[in-house]
Design a protein around this motif. Structure first.
Motif, PDB file in Angstrom:
ATOM      1  N   LEU A 104     -32.750  12.670 -45.130  1.00 34.27           N
ATOM      2  CA  LEU A 104     -33.480  11.685 -44.308  1.00 34.27           C
ATOM      3  C   LEU A 104     -33.899  12.353 -43.088  1.00 34.27           C
ATOM      4  O   LEU A 104     -32.987  13.179 -42.407  1.00 34.27           O
ATOM      5  CB  LEU A 104     -32.646  10.545 -43.963  1.00 34.27           C
ATOM      6  N   VAL A 105     -35.047  12.669 -42.587  1.00 35.69           N
ATOM      7  CA  VAL A 105     -35.335  13.234 -41.165  1.00 35.69           C
ATOM      8  C   VAL A 105     -35.638  12.117 -40.023  1.00 35.69           C
ATOM      9  O   VAL A 105     -36.521  11.265 -40.396  1.00 35.69           O
ATOM     10  CB  VAL A 105     -36.640  14.057 -41.432  1.00 35.69           C
ATOM     11  N   ALA A 106     -34.956  12.273 -39.181  1.00 38.75           N
ATOM     12  CA  ALA A 106     -35.050  11.424 -37.949  1.00 38.75           C
ATOM     13  C   ALA A 106     -36.382  11.658 -37.329  1.00 38.75           C
ATOM     14  O   ALA A 106     -36.979  12.849 -37.086  1.00 38.75           O
ATOM     15  CB  ALA A 106     -34.014  11.389 -36.924  1.00 38.75           C
ATOM     16  N   PRO A 107     -36.979  10.611 -36.684  1.00 38.43           N
ATOM     17  CA  PRO A 107     -38.189  10.860 -35.745  1.00 38.43           C
ATOM     18  C   PRO A 107     -37.970  12.006 -34.753  1.00 38.43           C
ATOM     19  O   PRO A 107     -36.836  11.929 -34.207  1.00 38.43           O
ATOM     20  CB  PRO A 107     -38.517   9.594 -35.329  1.00 38.43           C
ATOM     21  N   GLN A 108     -38.726  12.707 -34.450  1.00 37.76           N
ATOM     22  CA  GLN A 108     -38.746  13.770 -33.414  1.00 37.76           C
ATOM     23  C   GLN A 108     -38.264  13.181 -31.966  1.00 37.76           C
ATOM     24  O   GLN A 108     -37.447  13.665 -31.354  1.00 37.76           O
ATOM     25  CB  GLN A 108     -39.977  14.871 -33.043  1.00 37.76           C
ATOM     26  N   ASP A 109     -38.817  12.095 -31.542  1.00 39.20           N
ATOM     27  CA  ASP A 109     -38.559  11.515 -30.234  1.00 39.20           C
ATOM     28  C   ASP A 109     -37.136  10.975 -30.367  1.00 39.20           C
ATOM     29  O   ASP A 109     -36.464  11.007 -29.370  1.00 39.20           O
ATOM     30  CB  ASP A 109     -39.503  10.598 -29.737  1.00 39.20           C
ATOM     31  N   SER A 110     -36.562  10.614 -31.315  1.00 35.80           N
ATOM     32  CA  SER A 110     -35.157  10.183 -31.620  1.00 35.80           C
ATOM     33  C   SER A 110     -34.193  11.502 -31.237  1.00 35.80           C
ATOM     34  O   SER A 110     -33.100  11.245 -30.812  1.00 35.80           O
ATOM     35  CB  SER A 110     -34.879   9.312 -32.722  1.00 35.80           C
ATOM     36  N   ILE A 111     -34.458  12.478 -32.071  1.00 38.34           N
ATOM     37  CA  ILE A 111     -33.903  13.610 -31.789  1.00 38.34           C
ATOM     38  C   ILE A 111     -33.845  14.307 -30.519  1.00 38.34           C
ATOM     39  O   ILE A 111     -32.883  14.598 -30.103  1.00 38.34           O
ATOM     40  CB  ILE A 111     -34.661  14.819 -32.706  1.00 38.34           C
ATOM     41  N   ASP A 112     -35.269  14.174 -29.829  1.00 39.95           N
ATOM     42  CA  ASP A 112     -35.224  14.758 -28.494  1.00 39.95           C
ATOM     43  C   ASP A 112     -34.537  13.674 -27.602  1.00 39.95           C
ATOM     44  O   ASP A 112     -33.500  14.230 -26.758  1.00 39.95           O
ATOM     45  CB  ASP A 112     -36.663  14.535 -27.940  1.00 39.95           C
ATOM     46  N   LEU A 113     -34.416  12.407 -27.692  1.00 36.43           N
ATOM     47  CA  LEU A 113     -33.395  11.639 -27.123  1.00 36.43           C
ATOM     48  C   LEU A 113     -31.884  11.868 -27.248  1.00 36.43           C
ATOM     49  O   LEU A 113     -31.206  11.959 -26.070  1.00 36.43           O
ATOM     50  CB  LEU A 113     -33.863   9.916 -27.271  1.00 36.43           C
ATOM     51  N   ALA A 114     -31.488  12.049 -28.547  1.00 38.12           N
ATOM     52  CA  ALA A 114     -30.170  12.336 -28.998  1.00 38.12           C
ATOM     53  C   ALA A 114     -29.714  13.673 -28.087  1.00 38.12           C
ATOM     54  O   ALA A 114     -28.548  13.604 -27.386  1.00 38.12           O
ATOM     55  CB  ALA A 114     -29.876  12.572 -30.322  1.00 38.12           C
ATOM     56  N   LEU A 115     -30.483  14.670 -27.902  1.00 38.59           N
ATOM     57  CA  LEU A 115     -30.215  15.867 -27.532  1.00 38.59           C
ATOM     58  C   LEU A 115     -30.265  15.688 -25.959  1.00 38.59           C
ATOM     59  O   LEU A 115     -29.217  16.316 -25.256  1.00 38.59           O
ATOM     60  CB  LEU A 115     -31.288  17.043 -27.694  1.00 38.59           C
ATOM     61  N   GLU A 116     -31.141  15.098 -25.297  1.00 39.47           N
ATOM     62  CA  GLU A 116     -31.072  14.799 -23.838  1.00 39.47           C
ATOM     63  C   GLU A 116     -29.689  14.116 -23.639  1.00 39.47           C
ATOM     64  O   GLU A 116     -29.202  14.088 -22.642  1.00 39.47           O
ATOM     65  CB  GLU A 116     -32.203  13.783 -23.486  1.00 39.47           C
ATOM     66  N   LEU A 117     -29.435  13.080 -24.214  1.00 37.38           N
ATOM     67  CA  LEU A 117     -28.221  12.257 -24.069  1.00 37.38           C
ATOM     68  C   LEU A 117     -27.039  13.135 -24.090  1.00 37.38           C
ATOM     69  O   LEU A 117     -25.980  12.917 -23.397  1.00 37.38           O
ATOM     70  CB  LEU A 117     -28.039  10.957 -24.847  1.00 37.38           C
ATOM     71  N   GLN A 118     -26.981  13.937 -25.148  1.00 43.01           N
ATOM     72  CA  GLN A 118     -25.780  15.076 -25.078  1.00 43.01           C
ATOM     73  C   GLN A 118     -25.593  15.746 -24.044  1.00 43.01           C
ATOM     74  O   GLN A 118     -24.772  16.393 -23.599  1.00 43.01           O
ATOM     75  CB  GLN A 118     -26.001  15.694 -26.365  1.00 43.01           C
ATOM     76  N   GLN A 119     -26.897  16.296 -23.682  1.00 42.09           N
ATOM     77  CA  GLN A 119     -26.849  17.144 -22.225  1.00 42.09           C
ATOM     78  C   GLN A 119     -26.403  16.267 -21.130  1.00 42.09           C
ATOM     79  O   GLN A 119     -25.522  17.147 -20.244  1.00 42.09           O
ATOM     80  CB  GLN A 119     -28.084  17.846 -21.989  1.00 42.09           C
ATOM     81  N   GLN A 120     -26.782  15.078 -20.969  1.00 41.18           N
ATOM     82  CA  GLN A 120     -26.372  14.333 -19.702  1.00 41.18           C
ATOM     83  C   GLN A 120     -24.707  14.331 -19.928  1.00 41.18           C
ATOM     84  O   GLN A 120     -23.978  14.269 -18.876  1.00 41.18           O
ATOM     85  CB  GLN A 120     -27.112  13.021 -19.718  1.00 41.18           C
ATOM     86  N   GLN A 121     -24.227  13.733 -21.129  1.00 43.44           N
ATOM     87  CA  GLN A 121     -22.889  13.620 -21.111  1.00 43.44           C
ATOM     88  C   GLN A 121     -22.088  14.960 -20.899  1.00 43.44           C
ATOM     89  O   GLN A 121     -20.994  14.595 -20.209  1.00 43.44           O
ATOM     90  CB  GLN A 121     -22.517  13.192 -22.601  1.00 43.44           C
ATOM     91  N   GLN A 122     -22.573  15.943 -21.487  1.00 47.71           N
ATOM     92  CA  GLN A 122     -21.907  17.251 -21.030  1.00 47.71           C
ATOM     93  C   GLN A 122     -21.942  17.463 -19.592  1.00 47.71           C
ATOM     94  O   GLN A 122     -20.985  18.016 -18.960  1.00 47.71           O
ATOM     95  CB  GLN A 122     -22.479  18.531 -21.858  1.00 47.71           C
ATOM     96  N   GLN A 123     -23.076  17.262 -18.784  1.00 47.53           N
ATOM     97  CA  GLN A 123     -23.165  17.482 -17.283  1.00 47.53           C
ATOM     98  C   GLN A 123     -22.121  16.477 -16.848  1.00 47.53           C
ATOM     99  O   GLN A 123     -21.546  16.920 -15.755  1.00 47.53           O
ATOM    100  CB  GLN A 123     -24.669  17.150 -16.981  1.00 47.53           C
ATOM    101  N   GLU A 124     -22.206  15.422 -17.330  1.00 54.16           N
ATOM    102  CA  GLU A 124     -21.173  14.395 -16.557  1.00 54.16           C
ATOM    103  C   GLU A 124     -19.653  14.778 -16.596  1.00 54.16           C
ATOM    104  O   GLU A 124     -18.990  14.644 -15.901  1.00 54.16           O
ATOM    105  CB  GLU A 124     -21.220  13.009 -17.063  1.00 54.16           C
ATOM    106  N   GLN A 125     -19.423  15.345 -17.970  1.00 52.46           N
ATOM    107  CA  GLN A 125     -18.142  15.682 -17.942  1.00 52.46           C
ATOM    108  C   GLN A 125     -17.681  16.821 -17.510  1.00 52.46           C
ATOM    109  O   GLN A 125     -16.487  17.023 -16.682  1.00 52.46           O
ATOM    110  CB  GLN A 125     -17.727  15.934 -19.723  1.00 52.46           C
ATOM    111  N   ALA A 126     -18.743  17.863 -17.150  1.00 50.95           N
ATOM    112  CA  ALA A 126     -18.704  18.812 -16.228  1.00 50.95           C
ATOM    113  C   ALA A 126     -18.180  18.406 -14.923  1.00 50.95           C
ATOM    114  O   ALA A 126     -17.423  19.076 -14.091  1.00 50.95           O
ATOM    115  CB  ALA A 126     -19.531  20.001 -16.384  1.00 50.95           C
ATOM    116  N   SER A 127     -19.056  17.389 -14.395  1.00 48.21           N
ATOM    117  CA  SER A 127     -18.943  17.439 -12.957  1.00 48.21           C
ATOM    118  C   SER A 127     -17.641  16.505 -12.528  1.00 48.21           C
ATOM    119  O   SER A 127     -17.344  16.246 -11.769  1.00 48.21           O
ATOM    120  CB  SER A 127     -20.314  16.632 -12.709  1.00 48.21           C
TER     121      SER A 127
END
Length: 154
Positions: A104-127
């Motif tokens: 099953l292949v997720a829509p590209q914009d869903s993948i992009d959103l998941a990556l963006e949210l992951q990066q935000q979470q990592q930045q929040e954890q680092a800060s």
């Protein structure tokens, strides 16, 4: 094996659920296949890489994958349309088909959103991590009772 399995008619309860909630369409084709990376699946032992059949939640993603694989718009195969609930039911009931070849292949914009949210979470954890002084880090690495000061023996 490989490709899409034959679709038996779904049971009445599933048909009613799809009428009430609406189907969750999946788009695929026996003509569109992916090769599994060599470090996954059957290819891991040096054998032939496994062919995977992708199923997409959007017809436009099916088309984009076809074009990205070198296919032309003129040769775009007709999409075989299935339903996510029906596929789940088939997976539970149909034991003769090797379901590991279906992806099953997720829509590209869903993948992009998941990556963006992951990066935000990592930045929040680092800060959120308190900034530590170099002397505190060294004290943790080399506690006073070890006979080591600042990384060097006393």
């Amino acid at each position: 094996g490989g490709g899409l399995p034959a679709r038996p008619p779904p049971p009445p309860m599933l048909r009613r659920a799809n009428r009430r909630r609406g189907p969750v369409p999946l788009f695929g084709s026996d003509e569109l296949r992916f090769k599994a990376p060599a470090d996954e699946g059957a290819g891991a032992d040096g054998g032939e890489a496994e062919e995977l059949t992708p199923l997409f939640l959007r017809r436009s993603d099916f088309r984009a994958a076809w074009l990205a694989s070198g296919g032309s718009d003129d040769a775009l195969p007709a999409a075989q349309v299935s339903d996510l609930r029906s596929l789940a039911w088939q997976m539970e009931c149909e034991s003769a088909f090797d379901w590991r070849s279906i992806v099953l292949v997720a829509p590209q914009d869903s993948i992009d959103l998941a990556l963006e949210l992951q990066q935000q979470q990592q930045q929040e954890q680092a800060s959120d991590a308190p900034r530590r002084k170099r002397s505190e880090v060294q004290r943790d690495l080399f506690p006073p009772d070890t006979g080591v000061v600042g990384g060097f023996p006393r």
